[in-house]
Design an enzyme around this catalytic site. Structure first.
Site, mmCIF file in Angstrom:
data_model
loop_
_atom_site.group_PDB
_atom_site.id
_atom_site.type_symbol
_atom_site.label_atom_id
_atom_site.label_comp_id
_atom_site.label_asym_id
_atom_site.label_seq_id
_atom_site.Cartn_x
_atom_site.Cartn_y
_atom_site.Cartn_z
ATOM 1 C CE LYS A 182 5.325 68.684 -35.579
ATOM 2 N NZ LYS A 182 4.695 67.670 -36.433
ATOM 3 C CD GLU A 185 2.097 64.779 -36.518
ATOM 4 O OE1 GLU A 185 0.909 65.129 -36.408
ATOM 5 O OE2 GLU A 185 3.021 65.563 -36.823
ATOM 6 N N GLY A 235 3.807 70.898 -46.531
ATOM 7 C CA GLY A 235 2.720 70.036 -46.082
ATOM 8 C C GLY A 235 1.459 70.317 -46.869
ATOM 9 C CB THR A 239 -1.348 72.217 -42.392
ATOM 10 O OG1 THR A 239 -2.202 71.114 -42.081
ATOM 11 C CG2 THR A 239 -0.497 72.534 -41.183
ATOM 12 N N GLY A 240 -0.909 74.652 -44.443
ATOM 13 C CA GLY A 240 -0.094 75.768 -44.899
ATOM 14 C C GLY A 240 -0.805 77.098 -44.762
ATOM 15 C CD GLU A 257 6.192 71.858 -51.798
ATOM 16 O OE1 GLU A 257 5.067 71.659 -52.319
ATOM 17 O OE2 GLU A 257 6.885 70.970 -51.316
ATOM 18 C CB CYS A 290 4.234 68.110 -53.501
ATOM 19 S SG CYS A 290 6.001 68.450 -53.718
ATOM 20 C CD GLU A 385 -1.665 67.380 -52.941
ATOM 21 O OE1 GLU A 385 -0.522 67.399 -53.431
ATOM 22 O OE2 GLU A 385 -1.938 67.908 -51.847
#
Length: 487
Positions: A182, A185, A235, A239-240, A257, A290, A385
């Site tokens: 995936k 987007e 990401g 979300t991780g 990650e 990152c 971040e």
């Protein structure tokens, strides 16, 4: 209404449908992909749902046994062909990644797009080099065998899609897993191109599947599918965390990650010009890395000299169109991300942090290189971040304080140390709690070395044997040594 099957992106035809079971599959709905360069719509991409995810996982499940049975050598032949095709299509991949993700065209052409081929060759080689270990124990022979884990889900980010997607796909496929990928987007198009190249390389239908769509629909459905045996995510930390919780519910091992807030530590005995040049390099790609050393920690006695040198190297940056070979700071990826970056800077100033340079949008999605001196180490701009061209600078008095500051955030992905002392390099390199530390260098990446972070930077390690282990199940086989066999 479904997206058309192809989009012309910078003169390159790119499929906008999903790639499932070796074929292109449409969806009833689509979403627009906007170029960060000018926010122009460059494609309408098929927007998947749980239905397409289920179809793709079913295809991966059906293809798994035959792909696993090929063994490392059989799979390597396909991966080497795919690597050759990536090399042959670097120009097209570079053009599309520039238009889609806003990355700089010159380095994409020169070396970045080719990392996809490097990844596939490297992990095919490593899989071929694997051998079973064995020993005798209590009258039996013990062997440790590897079994491909099964169908896996991979969710990738919008920064450096070619590099990050192939970094995950290559070990998964080399280990014998089948994949549902995936892409983000915000930048899905080069992942679609890699799927076509995989088909051209002859990789069997169902081995590699790509489902495009929004994270809350496709990403959540993929992470929750109980038929998957592994999940790999790159990401945001937020979300991780959600992906990790979903994986835990299904007892599925995962690698995450996520974010970084890495320190760049400069001691008084360092080559200050080299350190300042490396610090200014953290603005490259608009700071959307990152691993970026976004927290500059400089010994007090050389802070003024360092700032002068940093200013000189920062002044050399060119903020602009990533198609222009002179550009070093391209646009941010999306209007929402520009709002996020500028919001951090605005809050920092409002809360009493000192803006030393930058802090302005330059039109479109461009944001100028920014340097902030925080009021304290607890400031949001230090602890969270930003993922943009925004650095902070703090000073320290001695080595102990440098290490304390370096380790003072929830993140732990990377770190840099600049010093001419071999002893200090070893001490501080060991003391910084992160997945990677570079001494007098930045962004050296050996495919055989581990990559990953601690804390809010993630879980697990990618790269080398660590990645092949992740995509494998290990079995201890005990065979009684004095057994008599009739055959």
């Amino acid at each position: 209404m479904s997206a058309v099957s192809y989009a012309d992106v910078g003169g390159v035809n790119v499929s906008t449908w999903h790639y499932i079971d070796g074929a292109r599959v449409p969806s009833p709905d689509s979403f627009p992909v906007l170029s960060p360069i000018d926010q122009r719509e460059i494609a309408q991409v098929a927007s998947g749902t749980a239905a397409e995810v289920s179809l793709a996982v079913s295809a991966a499940e059906a293809a798994f046994d035959d792909w696993a049975a090929l063994g490392a050598r059989g799979r390597a032949e396909y991966l080497y062909r795919l690597a050759d095709l990536i090399d042959a299509n670097v120009e097209s991949l570079a053009i599309v990644e520039c238009e889609d993700a806003g990355m700089m065209l010159r380095p994409l052409r020169a070396y970045v797009a080719a990392f996809g081929a490097v990844n596939f060759r490297a992990f095919a080689d490593m899989a071929l080099a694997q051998t079973e270990t064995g020993w005798s124990y209590n009258g039996s022979k013990v062997r440790v065998q590897r079994m491909p884990a099964g169908p896996v889900g991979i969710i990738t980010s919008w920064n450096a899609p070619i590099v990050i997607s192939t970094w995950k796909l290559a070990p998964a496929l080399a280990a014998g897993c089948t994949v549902v990928l995936k892409p983000s987007e915000w930048a899905p198009l080069t992942c679609s191109m890699i799927a076509d190249l995989a088909g051209e390389a002859g990789i069997p239908a169902g081995v590699l599947n790509v489902v495009q769509g929004l994270g809350r629909e496709v990403g959540e459905a993929l992470a929750a599918d109980e038929r998957l045996t592994r999940l790999s995510f790159t990401g945001s930390s937020r979300t991780g965390r959600a992906v990790g919780q979903t994986a835990a519910n299904n007892m599925v091992p995962c690698t995450i990650e996520a974010g970084g807030k890495s320190p760049l530590v400069v001691f008084a005995d360092a080559d200050l010009d080299a350190a300042a040049k490396t610090a200014a390099f953290q603005y490259d790609d608009a700071g959307q890395m990152c691993i970026a050393g976004s927290r500059l920690l400089v010994e007090e006695s050389v802070a003024a000299e360092f700032l002068t040198l940093l200013g000189k190297h920062t002044d050399a940056h060119v903020v602009g169109n990533p198609r222009d070979p002179e550009t070093t700071v391209p646009p941010l990826i999306h209007p929402d991300h520009l709002a996020r970056v500028s919001g951090f800077v605005e809050r920092a100033v409002a809360q009493g942090d000192t803006l030393l340079r930058g802090g302005r949008s330059l039109g479109g999605l461009l944001y100028e290189p920014t340097l902030i001196k925080p009021r304290s180490n607890d400031a949001e701009i230090v602890q969270e971040e930003v993922f943009g061209p925004v650095l902070t600078i703090q000073t320290f008095s001695d080595e102990d304080e440098a290490v304390r500051l370096a380790n003072s955030t929830r993140y732990g992905l990377a770190g840099m140390v600049f010093t001419r002392s071999a002893d200090r390099a070893e001490r501080v390199g060991r003391a910084i709690r992160s997945g990677i530390v570079w001494v007098n260098a930045f962004n050296l990446r050996d495919a055989s070395a581990p990559f990953g972070g601690r804390g809010m930077s993630g879980v697990g390690r990618e790269g080398g044997q660590y990645a092949l282990d992740f995509y494998s199940d290990l079995k201890a086989l005990y065979i009684k040594e004095d057994t008599t066999y009739e055959d």
